[in-house]
Design an enzyme around this catalytic site. Structure first.
Site, PDB file in Angstrom:
ATOM      1  N   GLY A   1       0.945  -1.282  -0.032  1.00 10.85           N
ATOM      2  CA  GLY A   1       0.043   0.077  -0.154  1.00 10.85           C
ATOM      3  C   GLY A   1       0.906   1.204  -0.080  1.00 10.85           C
TER       4      GLY A   1
ATOM      5  N   ASN B   1      -5.102   2.784 -13.075  1.00  8.03           N
ATOM      6  CA  ASN B   1      -4.128   1.879 -12.463  1.00  8.03           C
ATOM      7  C   ASN B   1      -2.505   2.540 -12.744  1.00  8.03           C
ATOM      8  OD1 ASN B   1      -3.044  -0.661 -11.546  1.00  8.03           O
ATOM      9  ND2 ASN B   1      -2.668  -1.303 -13.872  1.00  8.03           N
TER      10      ASN B   1
ATOM     11  N   HIS C   1       1.449   1.240 -13.213  1.00  8.49           N
ATOM     12  CA  HIS C   1       2.211   0.097 -13.585  1.00  8.49           C
ATOM     13  C   HIS C   1       3.502   0.407 -13.628  1.00  8.49           C
ATOM     14  CE1 HIS C   1       3.060  -4.061 -14.775  1.00  8.49           C
ATOM     15  NE2 HIS C   1       3.715  -3.496 -15.918  1.00  8.49           N
TER      16      HIS C   1
HETATM   17  C1  GAR Z   1       3.726  -1.094  -7.206  1.00 13.21           C
HETATM   18  O1  GAR Z   1       4.950  -1.147  -7.743  1.00 13.21           O
HETATM   19  C2  GAR Z   1       2.789  -1.012  -8.601  1.00 13.21           C
HETATM   20  O2  GAR Z   1       2.991  -0.435  -9.542  1.00 13.21           O
HETATM   21  C3  GAR Z   1       2.723  -2.324  -8.835  1.00 13.21           C
HETATM   22  O3  GAR Z   1       2.617  -3.018  -7.481  1.00 13.21           O
HETATM   23  C4  GAR Z   1       3.330  -2.506  -6.650  1.00 13.21           C
HETATM   24  C5  GAR Z   1       2.306  -2.352  -5.410  1.00 13.21           C
HETATM   25  O4  GAR Z   1       3.172  -1.643  -4.431  1.00 13.21           O
HETATM   26  N1  GAR Z   1       1.464  -2.548  -9.797  1.00 13.21           N
HETATM   27  C6  GAR Z   1       1.581  -3.726 -10.702  1.00 13.21           C
HETATM   28  O5  GAR Z   1       2.639  -4.277 -10.992  1.00 13.21           O
HETATM   29  C7  GAR Z   1       0.322  -3.967 -11.411  1.00 13.21           C
HETATM   30  N2  GAR Z   1       0.321  -4.690 -12.463  1.00 13.21           N
HETATM   31  P1  GAR Z   1       2.355  -0.914  -3.278  1.00 13.21           P
HETATM   32  O6  GAR Z   1       1.273  -1.715  -2.750  1.00 13.21           O
HETATM   33  O7  GAR Z   1       3.551  -0.491  -2.079  1.00 13.21           O
HETATM   34  O8  GAR Z   1       1.733   0.639  -3.824  1.00 13.21           O
END
Ligand code: GAR
Length: 206
Positions: free
Chosen positions: A13, A112, A114
């Site tokens: 998060g 979203n 990414h």
């Molecule tokens: C982040 O790096 C986000 O960009 C990625 O997951 C991580 C979540 O971290 N999302 C993806 O890879 C979507 N395909 P967080 O929970 O600390 O925000």
């Protein structure tokens, strides 16, 4: 205009927190109505509550994708939401889910982030995949969601370089710092100007 957000998370998060912090600091004109996680153990839920935000889990364990989404939609239906914000939500959304958030211009009001320069390296391990591939420049993409994974109209991209001295960890850390600035910035631009899309007939359904 202040925008009302629902943030969907699955884990740490940190992007959700960057959004909550930007709101607290007066840099983002938004209200987070609800944080929802498919994972009851998500640290994001604890963090959201520290910010005084209503945060709940809708566990997907043992449920079909359709049944889980039905329960998620039932929770979201309690709020008037302008935009669903995916922040590390590691679930594929069905067409039925997206249709609930369809804008009259055809796109879905689901955003979203990414960690790659899409369309390169979609999927759950983008930092690892880009690093292992040996890219010299990578980046972060903020886009509207569609039925495909990490796919849909691009709203913003920001690059960062891979340094010769980088380890996967330092590469990821530099990217994550970009994520934490870019997501609140894009959301603030939406709060101010609405969603503005570049023409892309392949991606924008009418
Ligand atoms: C982040 O790096 C986000 O960009 C990625 O997951 C991580 C979540 O971290 N999302 C993806 O890879 C979507 N395909 P967080 O929970 O600390 O925000």
């Amino acid at each position: 205009m202040s925008i009302r957000l629902a943030i969907l998370v699955s884990g740490r998060g940190s992007n959700m927190e960057s959004i909550l912090r930007a709101i607290k600091d007066g840099e983002l004109d938004a209200k987070v109505e609800i944080v929802l996680s498919n994972n009851p153990e998500a640290l994001a839920l604890v963090t959201a509550r520290k910010y005084g935000v209503h945060a709940i889990a809708v566990d997907n364990k043992g449920l079909s994708r359709e049944e889980h989404e039905k329960r998620v939609l039932a929770e979201l239906a309690n709020y008037d939401i302008d935009l669903v914000v995916l922040a590390g939500y590691m679930r594929i959304l069905t067409s039925n889910f997206l249709q609930q958030f369809k804008h009259k211009e055809g796109y879905f009001k689901v955003i979203n982030i990414h960690p790659s320069l899409l369309p390169a390296f979609p999927g759950a391990n983008a930092y690892e995949d880009a690093f292992k591939y040996g890219v010299l420049v990578s980046g972060i993409t903020v886009h509207l969601a569609d039925e495909k994974v990490d796919h849909g109209p691009i709203l913003a991209q920001e690059t960062f370089s891979r340094l010769e001295s980088d380890t996967l960890e330092s590469f990821k850390a530099r990217g994550l710092a970009v994520e934490h600035k870019l997501y609140p910035k894009v959301l603030q631009s939406i709060a101010k100007n609405g969603i503005r899309l570049l023409p892309n007939e392949e991606l924008i359904k009418q």
